[in-house]
Write a protein that holds these residues in place. Structure first.
Motif, PDB file in Angstrom:
ATOM      1  N   GLY A  65      63.869  25.900   7.265  1.00  0.00           N
ATOM      2  CA  GLY A  65      62.658  24.672   8.321  1.00  0.00           C
ATOM      3  C   GLY A  65      62.011  24.029   7.186  1.00  0.00           C
ATOM      4  O   GLY A  65      60.612  23.413   7.842  1.00  0.00           O
ATOM      5  N   GLN A  66      61.623  25.056   6.549  1.00  0.00           N
ATOM      6  CA  GLN A  66      60.070  24.288   5.528  1.00  0.00           C
ATOM      7  C   GLN A  66      60.442  22.752   4.682  1.00  0.00           C
ATOM      8  O   GLN A  66      61.404  22.593   4.494  1.00  0.00           O
ATOM      9  N   LYS A  67      58.802  22.578   4.961  1.00  0.00           N
ATOM     10  CA  LYS A  67      58.388  21.108   4.863  1.00  0.00           C
ATOM     11  C   LYS A  67      58.016  21.617   3.615  1.00  0.00           C
ATOM     12  O   LYS A  67      57.230  22.296   2.999  1.00  0.00           O
ATOM     13  N   GLY A  94      54.412  26.982   6.283  1.00  0.00           N
ATOM     14  CA  GLY A  94      52.615  27.010   5.852  1.00  0.00           C
ATOM     15  C   GLY A  94      53.429  26.040   4.880  1.00  0.00           C
ATOM     16  O   GLY A  94      52.235  25.453   4.344  1.00  0.00           O
ATOM     17  N   GLY A  95      53.677  24.422   5.003  1.00  0.00           N
ATOM     18  CA  GLY A  95      53.556  23.620   3.913  1.00  0.00           C
ATOM     19  C   GLY A  95      53.062  22.974   4.925  1.00  0.00           C
ATOM     20  O   GLY A  95      52.175  22.727   3.685  1.00  0.00           O
ATOM     21  N   SER A  96      52.642  22.964   5.802  1.00  0.00           N
ATOM     22  CA  SER A  96      51.258  22.101   5.689  1.00  0.00           C
ATOM     23  C   SER A  96      49.826  23.075   5.492  1.00  0.00           C
ATOM     24  O   SER A  96      48.828  21.884   4.959  1.00  0.00           O
ATOM     25  N   GLY A 109      46.599  28.336  11.549  1.00  0.00           N
ATOM     26  CA  GLY A 109      47.683  27.807  11.765  1.00  0.00           C
ATOM     27  C   GLY A 109      48.361  28.756  13.069  1.00  0.00           C
ATOM     28  O   GLY A 109      47.526  29.631  13.352  1.00  0.00           O
ATOM     29  N   ILE A 110      49.595  28.654  13.314  1.00  0.00           N
ATOM     30  CA  ILE A 110      49.618  29.307  14.886  1.00  0.00           C
ATOM     31  C   ILE A 110      51.399  29.288  14.404  1.00  0.00           C
ATOM     32  O   ILE A 110      51.828  28.995  14.541  1.00  0.00           O
ATOM     33  N   GLU A 111      51.978  30.729  14.412  1.00  0.00           N
ATOM     34  CA  GLU A 111      53.203  31.396  14.115  1.00  0.00           C
ATOM     35  C   GLU A 111      53.932  32.556  15.171  1.00  0.00           C
ATOM     36  O   GLU A 111      53.092  32.993  14.792  1.00  0.00           O
ATOM     37  N   THR A 156      52.042  19.113  11.904  1.00  0.00           N
ATOM     38  CA  THR A 156      53.470  19.986  12.863  1.00  0.00           C
ATOM     39  C   THR A 156      54.906  20.276  12.715  1.00  0.00           C
ATOM     40  O   THR A 156      55.767  18.448  12.936  1.00  0.00           O
ATOM     41  N   ASP A 157      55.377  20.245  13.026  1.00  0.00           N
ATOM     42  CA  ASP A 157      57.144  20.359  12.518  1.00  0.00           C
ATOM     43  C   ASP A 157      58.013  21.170  13.787  1.00  0.00           C
ATOM     44  O   ASP A 157      57.815  22.624  13.379  1.00  0.00           O
ATOM     45  N   VAL A 158      58.552  20.323  14.446  1.00  0.00           N
ATOM     46  CA  VAL A 158      59.313  21.633  16.282  1.00  0.00           C
ATOM     47  C   VAL A 158      60.115  21.814  15.257  1.00  0.00           C
ATOM     48  O   VAL A 158      61.392  21.894  14.945  1.00  0.00           O
TER      49      VAL A 158
END
Ligand SMILES: C[S@@+](CC[C@H](N)C(=O)[O-])C[C@H]1O[C@@H](n2cnc3c(N)ncnc32)[C@H](O)[C@@H]1O
Length: 285
Positions: A65-67, A94-96, A109-111, A156-158
């Motif tokens: 799902g990476q951007k 971490g794309g963003s 970030g939070i993951e 962010t990316d849900v």
């Protein structure tokens, strides 16, 4: 000014005035570091630019799902200034965060999944890019560790809705029972459960964002179980129901990397989803 054939022509008055006005940076600009012309370009609601598969794309694509970091950098440049703080509460690989490093912002970030954080750290080292801190854990908890009103832009990316197909044909209670017995997979969710989970995370994101700051949320629609789900619309509605978040735009990103398919051919129409939505919200009183 020259026309298409390289001949000198007189520049129309209204164009030259506007060009002069927009080619410069307006000192009153509190949102970003763009000139008027750049700002105008990014008011477009469709992004059709092709982004490279670089910055250890193969490593990052283990996620799925990476951007593209450059797409994230483009958005970050529209909604923040150099040196400001960017947050991604669902950071993945971490794309963003990579995007923030590309355009000289600070980031956090939070993951939930440590594996994705390790890949992000590895990419930063391999690429010589600034490595930002990523808090490992549930955003519902970890957001409490971030100082209130400290973040300049959230991008962010849900996580995807892991659809429970049974809910389509049975009542909610029966579906839940059947879900547990038939699929025995507690990761399956009803759409309502998924939306409630997203709402809970964005409710906790709001307090860390500065007043009048923006939030960009990536979301793809879905065609599943013989039906199209306009998840972008449903998520936009859910986040808008949080007092303080106001929906400002829906930007369509044409994702050129997506393949076309012919699943329904030659009997039924099934779309090839080659776009994603980027919902833009602002924190307003
Ligand atoms: C769509 S992915 C983000 C991908 C990211 N944009 C990138 O470029 O890698 C969503 C991420 O949210 C994470 N996630 C899901 N629920 C979470 C939660 N409650 N707290 C923190 N992270 C969560 C998932 O592990 C997943 O990596």
């Amino acid at each position: 000014m020259q026309n298409l054939f390289g001949e000198n022509i007189k520049e129309p008055k209204h164009i030259s005035k506007r060009t002069k006005k927009t080619a410069t940076y307006d000192k009153r600009n509190k949102l970003n570091d763009l000139t008027g012309a750049e700002w105008q370009f990014w008011t477009k609601t469709v992004i059709s630019k092709i982004y490279p598969s670089n910055l250890q794309h193969k490593l990052r694509s283990q996620h799925g799902g990476q951007k593209p970091p450059q797409l994230c950098a483009d958005l970050i440049k529209v909604f923040s200034k150099k040196g400001q703080l960017i947050l991604d509460p669902l950071a993945g690989v971490g794309g963003s965060l990579l995007g923030a490093a590309l355009c000289e912002r600070n980031a956090i970030g939070i993951e939930l999944n440590e594996k994705w954080v390790q890949i992000y750290n590895q990419v930063c080292q391999l690429e010589g890019l600034q490595q930002f801190p990523v808090l490992v854990g549930d955003a519902n908890e970890k957001l409490k560790e971030i100082a209130p009103v400290s973040v300049d832009f959230v991008i962010t990316d849900v996580p995807y809705w892991i659809m429970d197909q049974v809910t389509k044909t049975r009542s909610a209670a029966a579906a839940r029972e059947s879900k547990l017995s038939k699929f025995n997979d507690k990761n399956l969710q009803t759409k309502e459960e998924w939306l409630a989970e997203m709402k809970s995370i964005f409710e906790k994101t709001l307090p860390v964002l500065k007043d009048n700051a923006y939030m960009a949320v990536f979301i793809g629609d879905m065609y599943r179980g013989k039906e199209f789900h306009l998840l972008s619309g449903e998520l936009a509605h859910t986040i808008s129901s949080i007092p303080g978040f106001v929906l400002k735009s829906d930007i369509i990103w044409h994702d050129d990397s997506k393949m076309l398919h012919i699943y329904g051919y030659p009997f039924a129409y099934i779309p090839s989803l080659i776009h994603q939505h980027i919902l833009i919200f602002r924190k307003e009183k």
